[in-house]
Design a protein around this motif. Structure first.
Motif, mmCIF file in Angstrom:
data_model
loop_
_atom_site.group_PDB
_atom_site.id
_atom_site.type_symbol
_atom_site.label_atom_id
_atom_site.label_comp_id
_atom_site.label_asym_id
_atom_site.label_seq_id
_atom_site.Cartn_x
_atom_site.Cartn_y
_atom_site.Cartn_z
ATOM 1 N N LEU A 90 -7.131 7.429 -5.324
ATOM 2 C CA LEU A 90 -7.210 8.487 -4.326
ATOM 3 C C LEU A 90 -6.630 7.906 -3.051
ATOM 4 O O LEU A 90 -7.138 6.905 -2.530
ATOM 5 C CB LEU A 90 -8.661 8.918 -4.093
ATOM 6 C CG LEU A 90 -8.892 9.977 -2.997
ATOM 7 C CD1 LEU A 90 -8.304 11.311 -3.413
ATOM 8 C CD2 LEU A 90 -10.382 10.113 -2.695
ATOM 9 N N ARG A 91 -5.539 8.476 -2.552
ATOM 10 C CA ARG A 91 -4.896 7.896 -1.393
ATOM 11 C C ARG A 91 -4.217 8.960 -0.538
ATOM 12 O O ARG A 91 -4.056 10.108 -0.959
ATOM 13 C CB ARG A 91 -3.894 6.824 -1.796
ATOM 14 C CG ARG A 91 -2.645 7.297 -2.515
ATOM 15 C CD ARG A 91 -1.596 6.191 -2.528
ATOM 16 N NE ARG A 91 -1.114 5.861 -1.196
ATOM 17 C CZ ARG A 91 -1.520 4.828 -0.474
ATOM 18 N NH1 ARG A 91 -2.411 3.995 -0.949
ATOM 19 N NH2 ARG A 91 -1.051 4.625 0.742
ATOM 20 N N ILE A 92 -3.834 8.536 0.642
ATOM 21 C CA ILE A 92 -3.140 9.453 1.536
ATOM 22 C C ILE A 92 -1.802 9.856 0.914
ATOM 23 O O ILE A 92 -1.176 9.073 0.199
ATOM 24 C CB ILE A 92 -2.925 8.833 2.934
ATOM 25 C CG1 ILE A 92 -2.120 7.534 2.841
ATOM 26 C CG2 ILE A 92 -4.251 8.594 3.622
ATOM 27 C CD1 ILE A 92 -1.759 6.965 4.198
ATOM 28 N N THR A 93 -1.377 11.073 1.180
ATOM 29 C CA THR A 93 -0.143 11.591 0.597
ATOM 30 C C THR A 93 1.084 10.872 1.139
ATOM 31 O O THR A 93 2.008 10.547 0.393
ATOM 32 C CB THR A 93 -0.034 13.097 0.873
ATOM 33 O OG1 THR A 93 -1.185 13.757 0.337
ATOM 34 C CG2 THR A 93 1.215 13.682 0.239
ATOM 35 N N ALA B 201 0.832 -1.211 0.000
ATOM 36 C CA ALA B 201 0.000 0.000 0.000
ATOM 37 C C ALA B 201 0.863 1.257 0.000
ATOM 38 O O ALA B 201 0.649 2.176 0.784
ATOM 39 C CB ALA B 201 -0.963 0.000 1.185
ATOM 40 N N HIS B 202 1.889 1.274 -0.854
ATOM 41 C CA HIS B 202 2.791 2.424 -1.003
ATOM 42 C C HIS B 202 3.572 2.726 0.270
ATOM 43 O O HIS B 202 3.996 3.861 0.491
ATOM 44 C CB HIS B 202 2.030 3.673 -1.453
ATOM 45 C CG HIS B 202 1.331 3.522 -2.763
ATOM 46 N ND1 HIS B 202 1.934 3.784 -3.966
ATOM 47 C CD2 HIS B 202 0.071 3.111 -3.061
ATOM 48 C CE1 HIS B 202 1.081 3.551 -4.955
ATOM 49 N NE2 HIS B 202 -0.058 3.146 -4.429
ATOM 50 N N GLY B 203 3.773 1.733 1.119
ATOM 51 C CA GLY B 203 4.546 1.937 2.337
ATOM 52 C C GLY B 203 3.704 2.037 3.595
ATOM 53 O O GLY B 203 4.249 2.109 4.700
ATOM 54 N N ASP C 135 6.331 2.435 -12.627
ATOM 55 C CA ASP C 135 5.208 3.367 -12.707
ATOM 56 C C ASP C 135 5.582 4.765 -12.218
ATOM 57 O O ASP C 135 6.627 4.988 -11.629
ATOM 58 C CB ASP C 135 4.047 2.825 -11.868
ATOM 59 C CG ASP C 135 2.695 3.115 -12.488
ATOM 60 O OD1 ASP C 135 2.592 4.094 -13.247
ATOM 61 O OD2 ASP C 135 1.734 2.376 -12.205
ATOM 62 N N LEU C 136 4.663 5.695 -12.430
ATOM 63 C CA LEU C 136 4.877 7.063 -11.951
ATOM 64 C C LEU C 136 4.971 7.105 -10.437
ATOM 65 O O LEU C 136 5.684 7.943 -9.881
ATOM 66 C CB LEU C 136 3.731 7.965 -12.431
ATOM 67 C CG LEU C 136 3.663 8.227 -13.941
ATOM 68 C CD1 LEU C 136 2.402 9.010 -14.296
ATOM 69 C CD2 LEU C 136 4.903 8.975 -14.409
ATOM 70 N N THR C 137 4.285 6.194 -9.752
ATOM 71 C CA THR C 137 4.359 6.160 -8.294
ATOM 72 C C THR C 137 5.745 5.739 -7.813
ATOM 73 O O THR C 137 6.096 5.966 -6.652
ATOM 74 C CB THR C 137 3.309 5.196 -7.711
ATOM 75 O OG1 THR C 137 3.539 3.878 -8.217
ATOM 76 C CG2 THR C 137 1.905 5.640 -8.069
ATOM 77 N N ASP D 202 4.517 7.259 1.205
ATOM 78 C CA ASP D 202 4.568 6.848 -0.188
ATOM 79 C C ASP D 202 5.780 5.939 -0.370
ATOM 80 O O ASP D 202 6.463 5.599 0.603
ATOM 81 C CB ASP D 202 4.612 8.056 -1.130
ATOM 82 C CG ASP D 202 5.818 8.960 -0.883
ATOM 83 O OD1 ASP D 202 6.839 8.496 -0.315
ATOM 84 O OD2 ASP D 202 5.755 10.143 -1.267
ATOM 85 N N LYS D 203 6.064 5.543 -1.590
ATOM 86 C CA LYS D 203 7.178 4.618 -1.814
ATOM 87 C C LYS D 203 8.519 5.246 -1.447
ATOM 88 O O LYS D 203 9.454 4.545 -1.043
ATOM 89 C CB LYS D 203 7.181 4.140 -3.268
ATOM 90 C CG LYS D 203 6.012 3.220 -3.596
ATOM 91 C CD LYS D 203 6.116 2.685 -5.015
ATOM 92 C CE LYS D 203 4.964 1.758 -5.347
ATOM 93 N NZ LYS D 203 5.062 1.205 -6.715
#
Length: 262
Positions: free
Chosen positions: A181-184, A90-92, A211-213, A187-188
């Motif tokens: 839509l996610r919390i800022t 989940a992006h960290g 990816d861009l993420t 992130d990674k």
């Protein structure tokens, strides 16, 4: 295929891996280790990936981390029977240690309420069947749809969700095959920062993503280690090398494994 500069950077890095007692291999999942699939639960790694990673881990000289937008338990299932990996999901937001210990960052109640409203909006817009509810976010997937339908869904979702991004703690992230839509934070990039704090001084560190993420991770890794963009077509990136999957990716991982055995 990577250019000569990228090739030289990779070759120099693998020489460091060969000389080091401990190295760190950080990997995104979807689009990097596994091809994208319309059915997300069927996105298994490219053939041969698990066995190569297993050899790398068993060498005892490389710690392997997965840093993905997927929930951590999904990653664990898709990489079964691979063990001794640390997963940031989940992006960290989620952290699953190799020994099975699970941790998840607490989300403020006010942010959870906004995400619940965004989910309710999807239901009213008739898009809930395309939604994935994740820790800290909601993703709308449109992979496999006709281009005209993708444009419609994207425009409709952005229009509806823009009302929820006024809070600086939430942001819209477009990824390959959808929007989230996610919390800022986290992130990674935050996950990379946490891993680097535990890195041995001078240990070679590489992160591979598509990816861009993953650009947050490339930015944080910076000059500390090697960042590699993994995707069929090149795009502007902070990464300092580029590999096309699956052949060039598999070749790189085999070279890493070989560097550990020399």
């Amino acid at each position: 295929m990577q250019d000569n500069r990228g090739k030289t950077v990779v070759e120099d890095f693998l020489k460091q891996v060969n000389r080091a007692s401990t190295a760190m291999l950080l990997l995104d999942y979807d689009g990097t280790l596994a091809p994208f699939q319309a059915e997300r639960n069927g996105a298994y790694p490219y053939p041969g990936i698990v066995s190569i990673l297993d050899r790398i881990i068993r060498s005892g000289r490389t710690k392997v981390f997965i840093i993905s937008g997927r929930p951590a338990r999904e990653i664990q299932t898709l990489l079964n029977p691979l063990s001794e990996i640390e997963i940031w999901g989940a992006h960290g937001l989620e952290h699953l240690l190799a020994d099975g210990t699970y941790q998840c960052t607490t989300i403020d109640a006010s942010i959870q309420e906004i995400l619940a409203q965004a989910q309710e909006w999807l239901h009213g817009a008739g898009l809930s069947h395309m939604a994935e509810i994740k820790p800290g976010g909601i993703a709308v997937h449109w992979r496999g749809l006709p281009d005209s339908e993708i444009k419609r869904v994207k425009a409709r979702t952005c229009e509806g969700w823009n009302r929820f991004t006024g809070n600086h703690e939430l942001r819209l992230l477009e990824f390959d095959g959808g929007i989230e839509l996610r919390i800022t934070h986290p992130d990674k990039g935050d996950a990379i920062s946490a891993v680097l704090k535990r890195a041995y001084l001078g240990a070679p560190v590489a992160f591979l993503g598509d990816d861009l993420t993953d650009e947050d991770a490339f930015r944080v890794l910076g000059e500390w280690g090697l960042s590699i963009l993994v995707r069929p077509e090149y795009r502007k990136t902070r990464a300092n090398a580029w590999l096309r999957p699956p052949q060039e990716l598999i070749r790189f991982l085999r070279q890493w494994s070989k560097a550990l055995s020399v």
